[in-house]
Scaffold this motif. Sequence first.
Motif, mmCIF file in Angstrom:
data_model
loop_
_atom_site.group_PDB
_atom_site.id
_atom_site.type_symbol
_atom_site.label_atom_id
_atom_site.label_comp_id
_atom_site.label_asym_id
_atom_site.label_seq_id
_atom_site.Cartn_x
_atom_site.Cartn_y
_atom_site.Cartn_z
ATOM 1 N N TYR A 118 25.977 -45.945 8.701
ATOM 2 C CA TYR A 118 25.688 -45.891 7.479
ATOM 3 C C TYR A 118 24.445 -46.607 6.965
ATOM 4 C CZ TYR A 118 30.254 -44.081 6.067
ATOM 5 O OH TYR A 118 31.168 -43.295 5.957
ATOM 6 N N ASP A 119 23.425 -46.255 6.239
ATOM 7 C CA ASP A 119 22.268 -46.716 5.867
ATOM 8 C C ASP A 119 22.001 -46.824 4.319
ATOM 9 O OD1 ASP A 119 19.650 -47.994 5.960
ATOM 10 O OD2 ASP A 119 18.555 -45.816 6.866
ATOM 11 N N LEU A 120 21.988 -47.943 3.914
ATOM 12 C CA LEU A 120 21.700 -47.988 2.331
ATOM 13 C C LEU A 120 20.039 -48.531 2.169
ATOM 14 C CD1 LEU A 120 25.056 -50.088 1.745
ATOM 15 C CD2 LEU A 120 24.569 -47.743 1.737
ATOM 16 N N THR A 121 19.420 -48.436 2.832
ATOM 17 C CA THR A 121 18.020 -48.976 2.868
ATOM 18 C C THR A 121 17.587 -48.000 1.570
ATOM 19 O OG1 THR A 121 17.764 -49.719 4.925
ATOM 20 C CG2 THR A 121 15.667 -49.234 3.875
ATOM 21 N N GLY A 122 17.038 -48.701 0.435
ATOM 22 C CA GLY A 122 16.394 -47.796 -0.660
ATOM 23 C C GLY A 122 17.253 -47.159 -1.254
ATOM 24 N N LYS A 123 18.512 -47.406 -1.333
ATOM 25 C CA LYS A 123 19.718 -46.548 -1.944
ATOM 26 C C LYS A 123 20.311 -47.253 -2.998
ATOM 27 C CE LYS A 123 19.635 -43.249 1.154
ATOM 28 N NZ LYS A 123 19.505 -41.738 0.506
#
Length: 135
Positions: A71-76
Amino acid sequence: LLITRALGMLRNHQSISAVKDQFLEARKRFLTNKGNDKELLDQCDKHLSAIMMKHTLMEYAKFNFYHEGKYDLTGKFAEVLHFQEKADDFFSKFLCDPFLVEEITGVRTLMEEIFTGTPYQAHFKYACSYIETLE
């Protein structure tokens, strides 16, 4: 029997459309012109709605947050807010229903997987802990 079969299909990871069809078939048996059981009809509708909302949340998380095996929430930020709104709606409708524990646990677990180790962890950890006490 059809609801039990649908839940078994869901546990065996069969297609969501097949599970939905099974619920809709069960629903027909509770209608006024068949079994005339409003309580079972309402519970069937509620269970189907919970399953479909859980599926939608999982698909949203997979499409918007899951990349390259994590899971990658960067910029989300906007997507996280949207997910939170949808999850709040899910829990508002279904939390504390003893027939929906699996669905509630599934969404809570998904939230824990997504947000652990992120800047959002503190906020969602509190929410998940609270939800867990009510499951």
